[in-house]
Design a protein around this motif. Structure first.
Motif, PDB file in Angstrom:
ATOM      1  N   ASN A 143       1.679   5.575  -0.121  1.00  0.00           N
ATOM      2  CA  ASN A 143       1.290   6.828   0.513  1.00  0.00           C
ATOM      3  C   ASN A 143       0.761   7.785  -0.570  1.00  0.00           C
ATOM      4  O   ASN A 143       1.498   8.167  -1.471  1.00  0.00           O
ATOM      5  CB  ASN A 143       2.563   7.400   1.161  1.00  0.00           C
ATOM      6  CG  ASN A 143       2.257   8.608   2.001  1.00  0.00           C
ATOM      7  OD1 ASN A 143       1.146   9.124   1.952  1.00  0.00           O
ATOM      8  ND2 ASN A 143       3.245   9.050   2.748  1.00  0.00           N
ATOM      9  N   PRO A 144      -0.535   8.158  -0.522  1.00  0.00           N
ATOM     10  CA  PRO A 144      -1.132   8.929  -1.643  1.00  0.00           C
ATOM     11  C   PRO A 144      -0.404  10.239  -1.945  1.00  0.00           C
ATOM     12  O   PRO A 144      -0.362  10.652  -3.102  1.00  0.00           O
ATOM     13  CB  PRO A 144      -2.562   9.209  -1.178  1.00  0.00           C
ATOM     14  CG  PRO A 144      -2.834   8.176  -0.134  1.00  0.00           C
ATOM     15  CD  PRO A 144      -1.518   7.862   0.511  1.00  0.00           C
ATOM     16  N   GLU A 184      -3.084   3.016  -5.814  1.00  0.00           N
ATOM     17  CA  GLU A 184      -2.536   3.131  -4.451  1.00  0.00           C
ATOM     18  C   GLU A 184      -1.939   1.815  -3.975  1.00  0.00           C
ATOM     19  O   GLU A 184      -1.519   1.696  -2.830  1.00  0.00           O
ATOM     20  CB  GLU A 184      -3.651   3.567  -3.471  1.00  0.00           C
ATOM     21  CG  GLU A 184      -4.136   4.983  -3.727  1.00  0.00           C
ATOM     22  CD  GLU A 184      -5.162   5.437  -2.690  1.00  0.00           C
ATOM     23  OE1 GLU A 184      -5.266   4.812  -1.625  1.00  0.00           O
ATOM     24  OE2 GLU A 184      -5.857   6.431  -2.966  1.00  0.00           O
ATOM     25  N   HIS A 188       0.851  -1.193   0.000  1.00  0.00           N
ATOM     26  CA  HIS A 188       0.000   0.000   0.000  1.00  0.00           C
ATOM     27  C   HIS A 188       0.888   1.244   0.000  1.00  0.00           C
ATOM     28  O   HIS A 188       1.849   1.327   0.774  1.00  0.00           O
ATOM     29  CB  HIS A 188      -0.915  -0.007   1.237  1.00  0.00           C
ATOM     30  CG  HIS A 188      -1.886  -1.148   1.224  1.00  0.00           C
ATOM     31  ND1 HIS A 188      -3.084  -1.116   0.543  1.00  0.00           N
ATOM     32  CD2 HIS A 188      -1.809  -2.397   1.781  1.00  0.00           C
ATOM     33  CE1 HIS A 188      -3.710  -2.268   0.692  1.00  0.00           C
ATOM     34  NE2 HIS A 188      -2.958  -3.071   1.436  1.00  0.00           N
ATOM     35  N   LYS A 239       3.267   2.743   2.617  1.00  0.00           N
ATOM     36  CA  LYS A 239       2.511   2.926   3.856  1.00  0.00           C
ATOM     37  C   LYS A 239       2.521   1.619   4.663  1.00  0.00           C
ATOM     38  O   LYS A 239       2.749   1.624   5.861  1.00  0.00           O
ATOM     39  CB  LYS A 239       1.064   3.325   3.503  1.00  0.00           C
ATOM     40  CG  LYS A 239       0.333   3.996   4.629  1.00  0.00           C
ATOM     41  CD  LYS A 239      -0.842   4.861   4.145  1.00  0.00           C
ATOM     42  CE  LYS A 239      -1.911   4.060   3.440  1.00  0.00           C
ATOM     43  NZ  LYS A 239      -3.118   4.871   3.172  1.00  0.00           N
ATOM     44  N   ILE A 243       2.101   9.960  -4.693  1.00  0.00           N
ATOM     45  CA  ILE A 243       1.676   9.426  -6.006  1.00  0.00           C
ATOM     46  C   ILE A 243       1.300  10.626  -6.886  1.00  0.00           C
ATOM     47  O   ILE A 243       0.249  11.236  -6.686  1.00  0.00           O
ATOM     48  CB  ILE A 243       0.457   8.484  -5.850  1.00  0.00           C
ATOM     49  CG1 ILE A 243       0.788   7.351  -4.880  1.00  0.00           C
ATOM     50  CG2 ILE A 243       0.024   7.918  -7.200  1.00  0.00           C
ATOM     51  CD1 ILE A 243      -0.403   6.473  -4.521  1.00  0.00           C
ATOM     52  N   PRO A 268     -10.269  10.367  -5.608  1.00  0.00           N
ATOM     53  CA  PRO A 268      -9.851  10.337  -4.201  1.00  0.00           C
ATOM     54  C   PRO A 268     -10.588  11.404  -3.391  1.00  0.00           C
ATOM     55  O   PRO A 268     -10.894  12.493  -3.906  1.00  0.00           O
ATOM     56  CB  PRO A 268      -8.353  10.623  -4.261  1.00  0.00           C
ATOM     57  CG  PRO A 268      -8.081  11.146  -5.622  1.00  0.00           C
ATOM     58  CD  PRO A 268      -9.184  10.701  -6.518  1.00  0.00           C
ATOM     59  N   SER A 289      -7.013   8.268 -10.626  1.00  0.00           N
ATOM     60  CA  SER A 289      -7.520   6.951 -10.225  1.00  0.00           C
ATOM     61  C   SER A 289      -8.998   6.809 -10.610  1.00  0.00           C
ATOM     62  O   SER A 289      -9.713   7.800 -10.780  1.00  0.00           O
ATOM     63  CB  SER A 289      -7.331   6.724  -8.724  1.00  0.00           C
ATOM     64  OG  SER A 289      -7.972   7.742  -8.014  1.00  0.00           O
ATOM     65  N   HIS A 302      -2.249  10.835  -8.641  1.00  0.00           N
ATOM     66  CA  HIS A 302      -3.290  10.304  -7.775  1.00  0.00           C
ATOM     67  C   HIS A 302      -4.693  10.650  -8.270  1.00  0.00           C
ATOM     68  O   HIS A 302      -5.640   9.880  -8.127  1.00  0.00           O
ATOM     69  CB  HIS A 302      -3.063  10.859  -6.360  1.00  0.00           C
ATOM     70  CG  HIS A 302      -3.861  10.141  -5.314  1.00  0.00           C
ATOM     71  ND1 HIS A 302      -4.467  10.779  -4.263  1.00  0.00           N
ATOM     72  CD2 HIS A 302      -4.157   8.838  -5.170  1.00  0.00           C
ATOM     73  CE1 HIS A 302      -5.105   9.889  -3.527  1.00  0.00           C
ATOM     74  NE2 HIS A 302      -4.922   8.705  -4.048  1.00  0.00           N
TER      75      HIS A 302
END
Length: 1138
Positions: free
Chosen positions: A1006-1007, A1072, A1004, A1127, A1010, A1020, A1016, A1013
């Motif tokens: 850490n957003p 993620e 997993h 994460k 990214i 989010p 996605s 992000h």
């Protein structure tokens, strides 16, 4: 006046029409010419025994045992000249079939769908038993029609008795005659659904005068069937006894009987109750006896009276005509694949048989023809004849007492009159449905005449469901709203004529409304055929609303579908009032550039995505205005999937405009490069290779300017770096361009020297672009990055002879030879093949405006399932290009959603093992089969790359292709289920969410690290500032951080370190999670050697030291390598316990 016929006969193919997916060929030794059976005196026995006598001259069969022995021929026999028959067959194969393969395929198909002899014997036995049971049903005392107390509670009358009170009396008497009619006797019924139609003649004594009025005949017919059902339901012989509506016409209930046990699916016997011959005396006036006229009602009674005469007519046509059986079988397969042969107003198998008989009567076909010739002739006739404009009639002799074709034309939309001159066989068909048949026939003829297309596969083996055949599909969720439509459109007389069926009454008017509103945009507006399911005998009959949602399909002209303007007549013309009435308050006066003042309708749409949905605005507006159908009842499925290629909550478009602006900046930079002064060699050509330059980048780059305070700075180099304390900066993709320099004798011939010269060119290009055009540049050895209009372009200098120089190898004998090396191959792909594919696909986008968006949906799907690294972008682009270049049996897609659905279907159904996928290639690939074992698992050939399939050389692997195929099949199934069911909530994104239970370890991320992000699938909840401002045209800036994606860097390190132990999967568009799959072989104990120690620990097994993977340490390494980015690491399975 000939007998009036029973409903079953009217459709010889009542049986045949239902024959499902396949269609039967002329079976060998079919039934007796039914003419004889039908003319016997009223004999209550079924003429079944006769079915074993051949209807057609049967071909001799080889004895099964001998068939396998090689035949020994004498020399004379071996070299004897071919017979006339053999010569004719060869000539026919050459002229008609284009190849002997098509002939063999059709013969195999006919064998597949024909009813086998063993099955026929079982069916005959079953029919005999039904015959004896029907003759033994007892009479009932006479009662009023409304007094139905004599029926037990567990049998309901299969008829909507609205209003209930009606005059007349009824009592049951055993049938006077039982006859098998329809496709079974003619030998044209086909598998998998075998339906046998049986006409049950009701005795004359149960009818009174005026039974043709007020549904009295129809109610007696329903009561007759109900009484039969009650008796047969007690018999052990039947697995099921149910009611159904014939072709979903609620005036025509029939009784379905299926055998007991494992034979239940073998056959369905359909009992049609029909009146005694000569019961109703049709006069000219019977066609239109009432005021208001009721042509459909009258037609439904008359066609019941004609069942047996239709059978005689068809059997005389089929006598000595084996090609008719084969031809009708092929036509039924063709109709079934296009969903045209079932439902109210369908083009049934019976109608096809009658049409072939008509062509025979008119000498358009002759009895010498083969089944394939019958298929072609019938399709040719359908393609060129519009029965909604000029009807046709099977009447041989002109009779002044019969109604003329014009009378039929006024009463019905489509006209095909039977041999009696009284019945319209196409009474329930709408003009729209016939136009669909006509369109399909026309397109099928084009496919058959095109030698480059596999006509057999396209016409007879490929299903055409509405979702994949039409560009936009919408559903009318609640058909009960059509009652309001009938009121609004004042269709009371149509409603009476249809026996209260408001769906059938309103449908033709709704379709013609849409056809007018979409004229110029839509080539075809079609509707699904209302279908009522069968029901148990103890249940109430289905209501009109039980046909479920109605589906409409729109097929567009690609050039005009998205037009924002409906131009009307000039304001002072009389047609202007009609235009205003039609469009309502949307119509307004406008002055045009030519000075004219006209009525016009302007639709609101700013982006390409909104313009594609203008037809939705039109449909909703017209149905609300003229048909009183509220917007909440319309479920429009035109562009539901496109939400996955939109970023940001406010985005109103799907990125087409962003791509246009990228291409504009690229064109401008190309011009500047061509006209650069002071370069030692001129730039001869500039070619883009980035997907955005062919309109297929999933999320096109957006112009950006960095915020300095967000980054660390290197002042001396005018550059920015990511800051450790802030989230990862936005991902800026470099748009790669290849600059070919002109040839010159001064170019060195050594590969290292060429690289140095190219590096010098990169430095000089940066310097000159800064001096002459004030562009911010950052040169490097292998390329120069240029910041222009908020985009970063990456220029790479190419020299056309370099790949050849890289291939030079000196042998030990001192000879110079050329052979491919990894480096030369890589360079060839970069500077030759990539630009070629990009420019070709850019051209395809100009022809088909939705090509780019379809590619983007396909790539988003592949990436969402974490397989983006296992199949190249170019490969996906070529797969989608195939759908546009070789769309048969469909037309090229005009909406991204249809393109995507067909992409999933191609992945799921293409035979990758045995066939190459040839994209726009005009030559056959004969070498493919011989070299199959050493070619890539997915083989794609293009004009520049016929034998190597370079885009699939390295990837996908066989396992990944298998995974892709399974995912595509499941996604297609789930999507089609959702898009065809408007009553459920549509969550189309579910096919873009990967199933993660398949993987062993999930990492997993850490957003805030990214960079993509926001791309996605599910937006989010929390987003981060990424240190850039959109839309900048600044000149003097510090160079932004380019091509920096920490997740990709981390993935590279993971693959370098652990590629021998595991596979890593990731969705580069904002995923993620990195999913890890252990390689099964890596968990086999290895002998203890230094080379085997990496990632493993030493343990003893059978007193030997062996190395096994140290899973705990590896998982810890995953975390250590990705510190700050990772994460958590979640171990999902215990597969690795050794």
């Amino acid at each position: 006046m000939g007998r009036l016929l029973a409903p079953s006969q009217l459709r010889e193919g009542a049986g045949a029409a239902r024959a499902g997916f396949w269609v039967p060929s002329a079976g060998r030794g079919g039934p007796e010419p039914c003419g004889r059976a039908a003319t016997t005196p009223s004999d209550t026995r079924l003429p079944i025994a006769v079915t074993n006598a051949p209807l057609l001259p049967s071909r001799k069969r080889a004895a099964p045992a001998e068939a396998l022995q090689p035949a020994k021929l004498s020399r004379a026999e071996l070299y004897k000249p071919p017979t006339n028959e053999e010569l004719n067959r060869l000539k026919e194969t050459e002229d008609l079939f284009h190849s002997s393969l098509l002939r063999l395929q059709i013969e195999e198909l006919l064998k597949e769908v024909t009813l086998k002899e063993t099955k026929k014997k079982k069916i005959d036995a079953f029919l005999h038993e039904i015959n004896s049971l029907l003759s033994a049903i007892p009479e009932t005392p006479e009662t009023e029609l409304t007094d139905q107390g004599w029926l037990p509670k567990d049998v309901k009358v299969p008829f909507l008795q609205v209003p209930f009170s009606v005059k007349g009396r009824f009592h049951f008497m055993p049938p006077t005659e039982l006859k098998v009619v329809g496709s079974y006797l003619l030998g044209t019924c086909i598998r998998p659904e075998i339906n046998v139609d049986m006409a049950v003649t009701m005795p004359r004594e149960i009818f009174q005068d005026k039974d043709n009025l007020n549904q009295r005949y129809h109610r007696k017919r329903a009561l007759y069937l109900a009484h039969i059902a009650q008796h047969l339901s007690k018999q052990q012989l039947f697995g099921s006894v149910k009611f159904a509506y014939m072709n979903s016409n609620h005036l025509k209930p029939i009784l379905l009987l299926r055998p007991q046990g494992k034979d239940e699916k073998m056959v369905t016997v359909r009992l049609h109750a029909c009146p005694a011959p000569g019961l109703f005396k049709p006069k000219v006036g019977l066609l239109l006896p009432f005021s208001p006229p009721t042509p459909h009602y009258n037609n439904s009674i008359l066609c019941d009276t004609m069942l047996l005469s239709h059978l005689q007519f068809l059997s005389s046509a089929a006598t000595d005509f084996p090609g008719m059986k084969d031809g009708v079988a092929l036509l039924k397969v063709w109709l079934n694949q296009r969903q045209l042969s079932k439902g109210l107003g369908c083009f049934s198998g019976f109608m096809v048989s009658m049409l072939v008989a008509y062509l025979l009567m008119k000498r358009k076909i002759v009895k010498m023809m083969s089944g394939y010739q019958v298929l072609r002739s019938t399709l040719q006739f359908l393609a060129t004849t519009d029965l909604s404009v000029t009807g046709i009639s099977l009447v041989k002799d002109v009779d002044p007492s019969l109604p003329v074709l014009d009378d039929f034309q006024q009463a019905f939309e489509v006209v095909f009159v039977d041999p009696s001159g009284l019945v319209n066989l196409c009474a329930d068909m709408t003009a729209s449905k016939y136009h669909q048949v006509q369109f399909e026939a026309r397109y099928s003829m084009e496919i058959l005449d095109d030698r480059m297309v596999d006509g057999f596969q396209a016409l007879l083996m490929t299903a055409k469901p509405m979702l994949r055949a039409f560009d936009h599909v919408f559903h009318l969720k609640h058909v009960s709203k059509l009652q309001g439509t009938c009121k609004k459109m004042q269709l009371l007389s149509e409603l009476m004529d249809r026996g209260g069926n408001y769906v059938a009454a309103a449908l033709p008017f709704i379709v013609s409304l849409l056809v007018r509103g979409l004229s110029g945009r839509a080539l075809l507006v079609v509707h699904s055929l209302p279908q009522t399911p069968e029901w148990p005998i103890d249940a109430e009959p289905p209501k009109h609303k039980d046909v479920g949602p109605l589906t409409f399909g729109l097929l567009f002209y690609p050039d005009f579908a998205a037009s924002m303007l409906e131009k009307g007549p000039q304001a002072d013309h009389p047609e202007a009032l009609d235009f205003r009435t039609f469009w309502g308050e949307k119509s307004e006066l406008r002055r045009f550039q030519d000075g004219s003042i006209r009525e016009a309708v302007v639709w609101e749409a700013n982006t390409a995505y909104q313009k594609r949905l203008i037809p939705e605005q039109i449909v909703r507006h017209l149905l609300k205005l003229h048909a009183d159908i509220p917007e909440s009842s319309i479920c429009y499925m035109g562009a539901l999937l496109e939400s996955v290629i939109r970023t940001g909550k406010e985005a109103s478009g799907t990125g087409e405009e962003a791509m246009v602006s990228v291409v504009r900046a690229y064109d401008d930079l190309s011009r500047k490069l061509w006209h650069l002064k002071e370069l030692p060699l001129m730039v001869s050509s500039v070619q883009g290779v980035h997907p955005a330059l062919r309109y297929t980048d999933v999320f096109p780059p957006i112009p950006m300017k960095p915020i300095y305070s967000f980054h660390a700075q290197i002042k001396t180099k005018h550059m920015l770096l990511p800051s450790e304390k802030k989230p990862c900066p936005a991902y800026i993709t470099p748009l790669k361009m290849i600059c070919h320099m002109e040839g010159s004798g001064q170019w060195p011939q050594g590969k290292d020297a060429i690289k140095r010269i190219k590096a010098a060119f990169h430095l000089q290009l940066a310097e000159l672009l800064q001096q002459q055009h004030q562009l911010v540049c950052r040169p490097a050895v292998t390329h120069t990055d240029v910041y222009k209009d908020g985009y970063v372009f990456r220029l790479q200098v190419a020299y056309h002879r370099e790949p050849l120089i890289l291939k030079e190898v000196v042998t030990p004998e001192g000879m110079l030879k050329y052979q491919d090396t990894e480096e030369s191959r890589q360079l060839e792909v970069e500077i030759q093949h990539m630009p070629y594919v990009t420019s070709s696909l850019h051209g395809l986008q100009q022809q088909h405006p939705v090509f780019g968006s379809a590619c983007r949906l396909a790539k988003r799907w592949v990436s969402a399932h974490l397989l983006g690294d296992n199949i190249s972008e170019e490969c996906v682009d070529l797969l989608v290009a195939f759908l546009f270049l070789h769309p048969a049996p469909f037309t090229p897609p005009s909406s991204p959603q249809v393109g995507f659905l067909r992409f999933l279907d191609l992945l799921a159904t293409f035979d990758w093992k045995n066939n190459p996928l040839i994209v726009n290639l005009n030559r056959a690939v004969a070498k493919f089969a011989a070299a199959r074992s050493c070619l890539p698992v997915m083989f794609i050939a293009t004009p520049k790359d016929r034998w190597s399939s370079m885009w699939t050389q390295e990837r996908p692997s066989a396992q990944i292709l298998q995974r892709l195929t399974v995912l595509a099949s499941e996604s297609l199934h789930a999507l089609e289920e959702q898009l065809m069911d408007p009553l459920k909530t549509q969550d189309v994104k579910m096919v873009f969410r990967p199933p993660l239970d398949f993987y062993d370890v999930l990492i997993h991320l850490n957003p805030n690290q990214i960079p993509r992000h926001l791309e996605s699938v599910d937006q989010p909840v929390k987003s981060f500032s990424r240190g850039v401002v959109k839309n900048s045209t600044a000149d003097k800036i510090l160079f932004p951080v380019v091509d920096y994606d920490p997740v990709q860097c981390y993935l590279r390190e993971l693959r370098d370190a652990f590629s021998d132990l595991a596979l890593f999967f990731y969705d580069k568009h904002g995923g993620e999670v990195i999913a890890v799959l252990w390689k099964p072989l890596s968990f086999q104990p290895q002998p203890f050697k230094v080379s085997n120690v990496k990632g493993r620990m030493v343990t003893t097994l059978n007193d030997k030291l062996v190395c096994v993977p140290n899973v705990e340490a590896i998982l810890e390494d995953f975390e250590v390598l990705g510190e700050g980015l990772v994460k958590s690491v979640e171990a999902r399975t215990e597969k690795w316990t050794i």
